[in-house]
Design a protein around this motif. Structure first.
Motif, PDB file in Angstrom:
ATOM      1  N   THR A 119       0.795  -1.089   0.085  1.00 45.89           N
ATOM      2  CA  THR A 119       0.104  -0.005  -0.039  1.00 45.89           C
ATOM      3  C   THR A 119       0.737   1.200  -0.109  1.00 45.89           C
ATOM      4  O   THR A 119       1.604   1.257   0.999  1.00 45.89           O
ATOM      5  CB  THR A 119      -0.879   0.038   1.240  1.00 45.89           C
ATOM      6  OG1 THR A 119      -1.641  -1.274   1.478  1.00 45.89           O
ATOM      7  CG2 THR A 119      -1.854   1.072   1.090  1.00 45.89           C
ATOM      8  N   PHE A 120       0.832   2.010  -1.130  1.00 45.74           N
ATOM      9  CA  PHE A 120       1.707   3.311  -1.278  1.00 45.74           C
ATOM     10  C   PHE A 120       1.012   4.518  -1.246  1.00 45.74           C
ATOM     11  O   PHE A 120      -0.201   4.385  -1.209  1.00 45.74           O
ATOM     12  CB  PHE A 120       2.405   3.064  -2.800  1.00 45.74           C
ATOM     13  CG  PHE A 120       3.368   1.840  -2.641  1.00 45.74           C
ATOM     14  CD1 PHE A 120       4.687   1.888  -2.300  1.00 45.74           C
ATOM     15  CD2 PHE A 120       2.762   0.603  -3.222  1.00 45.74           C
ATOM     16  CE1 PHE A 120       5.556   0.721  -2.226  1.00 45.74           C
ATOM     17  CE2 PHE A 120       3.528  -0.431  -3.217  1.00 45.74           C
ATOM     18  CZ  PHE A 120       5.068  -0.609  -2.668  1.00 45.74           C
ATOM     19  N   ASP A 121       1.574   5.570  -0.863  1.00 46.30           N
ATOM     20  CA  ASP A 121       0.657   6.734  -0.708  1.00 46.30           C
ATOM     21  C   ASP A 121       0.643   7.600  -2.160  1.00 46.30           C
ATOM     22  O   ASP A 121      -0.106   8.869  -2.115  1.00 46.30           O
ATOM     23  CB  ASP A 121       1.630   7.721   0.211  1.00 46.30           C
ATOM     24  CG  ASP A 121       2.894   8.288  -0.528  1.00 46.30           C
ATOM     25  OD1 ASP A 121       3.314   8.295  -1.412  1.00 46.30           O
ATOM     26  OD2 ASP A 121       3.707   8.789   0.352  1.00 46.30           O
ATOM     27  N   GLY A 122       0.962   7.005  -3.141  1.00 47.82           N
ATOM     28  CA  GLY A 122       0.542   7.800  -4.629  1.00 47.82           C
ATOM     29  C   GLY A 122       1.388   8.649  -5.039  1.00 47.82           C
ATOM     30  O   GLY A 122       1.268   9.241  -6.033  1.00 47.82           O
ATOM     31  N   ARG A 123       2.371   9.215  -4.215  1.00 47.75           N
ATOM     32  CA  ARG A 123       3.525  10.065  -4.688  1.00 47.75           C
ATOM     33  C   ARG A 123       4.326   9.680  -5.857  1.00 47.75           C
ATOM     34  O   ARG A 123       4.779   8.183  -5.723  1.00 47.75           O
ATOM     35  CB  ARG A 123       4.311  10.799  -3.654  1.00 47.75           C
ATOM     36  CG  ARG A 123       3.767  11.599  -2.515  1.00 47.75           C
ATOM     37  CD  ARG A 123       4.629  12.345  -1.614  1.00 47.75           C
ATOM     38  NE  ARG A 123       4.818  10.955  -0.591  1.00 47.75           N
ATOM     39  CZ  ARG A 123       6.258  10.855   0.133  1.00 47.75           C
ATOM     40  NH1 ARG A 123       7.180  11.948  -0.171  1.00 47.75           N
ATOM     41  NH2 ARG A 123       6.413  10.053   0.839  1.00 47.75           N
ATOM     42  N   ASP A 124       4.864  10.360  -6.622  1.00 44.87           N
ATOM     43  CA  ASP A 124       5.965   9.731  -7.688  1.00 44.87           C
ATOM     44  C   ASP A 124       7.309   9.686  -6.851  1.00 44.87           C
ATOM     45  O   ASP A 124       7.494  10.498  -5.806  1.00 44.87           O
ATOM     46  CB  ASP A 124       6.020  10.664  -8.742  1.00 44.87           C
ATOM     47  CG  ASP A 124       5.071  10.697  -9.702  1.00 44.87           C
ATOM     48  OD1 ASP A 124       4.211   9.724  -9.780  1.00 44.87           O
ATOM     49  OD2 ASP A 124       4.529  11.755 -10.375  1.00 44.87           O
ATOM     50  N   LEU A 125       8.041   8.842  -7.253  1.00 39.68           N
ATOM     51  CA  LEU A 125       9.596   9.003  -6.327  1.00 39.68           C
ATOM     52  C   LEU A 125      10.067  10.093  -6.836  1.00 39.68           C
ATOM     53  O   LEU A 125      10.069  10.743  -7.908  1.00 39.68           O
ATOM     54  CB  LEU A 125      10.260   7.696  -7.104  1.00 39.68           C
ATOM     55  CG  LEU A 125       9.827   6.364  -6.596  1.00 39.68           C
ATOM     56  CD1 LEU A 125      10.941   5.365  -6.724  1.00 39.68           C
ATOM     57  CD2 LEU A 125       9.622   6.331  -4.977  1.00 39.68           C
ATOM     58  N   ASP A 126      10.999  10.739  -5.823  1.00 42.88           N
ATOM     59  CA  ASP A 126      11.798  11.863  -6.008  1.00 42.88           C
ATOM     60  C   ASP A 126      12.754  11.632  -6.989  1.00 42.88           C
ATOM     61  O   ASP A 126      13.233  10.607  -7.203  1.00 42.88           O
ATOM     62  CB  ASP A 126      12.418  12.109  -4.649  1.00 42.88           C
ATOM     63  CG  ASP A 126      13.361  13.523  -4.622  1.00 42.88           C
ATOM     64  OD1 ASP A 126      12.839  14.514  -4.489  1.00 42.88           O
ATOM     65  OD2 ASP A 126      14.803  13.227  -4.939  1.00 42.88           O
ATOM     66  N   THR A 127      13.067  12.513  -7.885  1.00 43.26           N
ATOM     67  CA  THR A 127      14.099  12.592  -9.092  1.00 43.26           C
ATOM     68  C   THR A 127      15.294  11.946  -8.778  1.00 43.26           C
ATOM     69  O   THR A 127      16.016  10.992  -9.185  1.00 43.26           O
ATOM     70  CB  THR A 127      14.404  13.755  -9.850  1.00 43.26           C
ATOM     71  OG1 THR A 127      13.002  14.298 -10.309  1.00 43.26           O
ATOM     72  CG2 THR A 127      15.138  13.540 -10.847  1.00 43.26           C
ATOM     73  N   ARG A 128      15.663  12.402  -7.334  1.00 42.01           N
ATOM     74  CA  ARG A 128      17.145  12.095  -6.883  1.00 42.01           C
ATOM     75  C   ARG A 128      17.007  10.612  -6.318  1.00 42.01           C
ATOM     76  O   ARG A 128      18.034   9.739  -6.616  1.00 42.01           O
ATOM     77  CB  ARG A 128      17.623  12.955  -5.926  1.00 42.01           C
ATOM     78  CG  ARG A 128      17.907  14.143  -6.271  1.00 42.01           C
ATOM     79  CD  ARG A 128      18.295  15.261  -4.806  1.00 42.01           C
ATOM     80  NE  ARG A 128      16.993  15.364  -4.286  1.00 42.01           N
ATOM     81  CZ  ARG A 128      16.735  15.893  -3.108  1.00 42.01           C
ATOM     82  NH1 ARG A 128      17.616  16.893  -2.591  1.00 42.01           N
ATOM     83  NH2 ARG A 128      15.631  16.313  -2.736  1.00 42.01           N
ATOM     84  N   ASP A 129      15.987  10.095  -5.736  1.00 39.98           N
ATOM     85  CA  ASP A 129      15.915   8.791  -5.347  1.00 39.98           C
ATOM     86  C   ASP A 129      15.756   8.168  -6.441  1.00 39.98           C
ATOM     87  O   ASP A 129      16.305   6.749  -6.528  1.00 39.98           O
ATOM     88  CB  ASP A 129      14.614   8.487  -4.524  1.00 39.98           C
ATOM     89  CG  ASP A 129      14.694   9.093  -3.180  1.00 39.98           C
ATOM     90  OD1 ASP A 129      16.015   9.404  -2.711  1.00 39.98           O
ATOM     91  OD2 ASP A 129      13.702   9.528  -2.331  1.00 39.98           O
TER      92      ASP A 129
END
Length: 271
Positions: free
Chosen positions: A16-26
């Motif tokens: 279950t994920f929070d819907g945010r895209d991964l940070d570009t740096r990550d």
């Protein structure tokens, strides 16, 4: 990576994920790390980031993300162990970045995933994982799944690890600094939490065995429990490296009398 023990003990399967895209740096760090994956079998495991929306990928046990990472390798001897080792390296690195993962081998539209991975006839894609930031609360479905397989529990130390022979259980008190390495294996993830690894500690090293359970072998995935053994080998090696213990990997059956349905896998010799 940060403290291996913190990563291993802190990581839980995330569906279950929070819907945010991964940070570009990550995303850049993860992509770079994927190109450097290694394993003691020296079998190349190729990983790719997959866009679920663009490539029409579905996984019914996952919610809140459309980003996945798949892994593939040639169908050669020890592919499962090598895959388990390399993919767990990636999973733990993702954990160090705060990215959630879960090993998925069956509950997906496999045909679409294999097409997205560009799978060739001589290759296998044993598993994939969704990627994303964990939601603040698990879904009811995920909570029930974890409860069903007792995901937060582990077999006793003495049931997995042995002193020279399978008829002599090993206790943490008898292993010294090795107890840390064995404990990191004990907390490794495994298919439906079967924890199939058995390790016999001898004077010259640690010998890894697989305690087979029926129903974990298929043409598409291979032997899931051998993938689990690769994960166990990875945890042992990373923990050893962190404390400065030199190991030599080998596949040389020491001839120890085994339990029923138990297969020798590999050894780490002390140098």
């Amino acid at each position: 990576m940060e403290h291996i023990e913190e990563l291993i003990r802190g990581r839980k399967s995330v569906r279950t994920f929070d819907g945010r895209d991964l940070d570009t740096r990550d995303l850049e760090k993860l992509s770079s790390f994927m190109t450097e994956l290694k394993n003691p079998y020296e079998i190349k495991v190729e990983c790719r980031l997959l866009d679920g929306k663009q490539q029409k990928l579905t996984c019914p046990v996952v919610s809140g993300t459309d980003l996945y990472v798949g892994g593939k390798a040639k169908r050669v001897p020890h592919i499962e162990e090598a895959f388990g080792y390399s993919f767990e390296m990636l999973v733990l690195y993702a954990q160090s970045l705060g990215i959630g993962t879960v090993w998925v081998g069956g509950t997906m539209n496999r045909t679409a995933f294999e097409k997205a991975m560009g799978l060739e006839a001589d290759e296998m894609m044993p598993c994939m994982s969704p990627l994303g930031y964990p939601a603040g609360k698990m879904s009811i479905k995920e909570s029930m799944m974890r409860k069903g397989i007792k995901a937060d529990s582990r077999k006793p130390f003495e049931a997995m690890f042995f002193d020279g022979a399978f008829d002599t259980p090993l206790t943490p008190e008898k292993t010294g600094k090795l107890s840390h390495l064995l404990e990191m294996v004990r907390w490794a993830p495994s298919a439906v939490n079967k924890q199939p690894w058995r390790i016999v500690v001898a004077q010259n090293g640690a010998h890894f065995y697989l305690k087979h359970t029926k129903g974990f072998n298929s043409e598409a995935v291979g032997d899931m429990q051998k993938i689990d053994m690769g994960i166990a080998l990875c945890h042992f090696a990373l923990a050893a490296e962190e404390i400065g213990l030199n190991l030599q990997f080998c596949i040389s059956d020491p001839g120890i009398v085994t339990e029923a349905n138990t297969e020798y896998i590999a050894s780490y010799l002390f140098s």
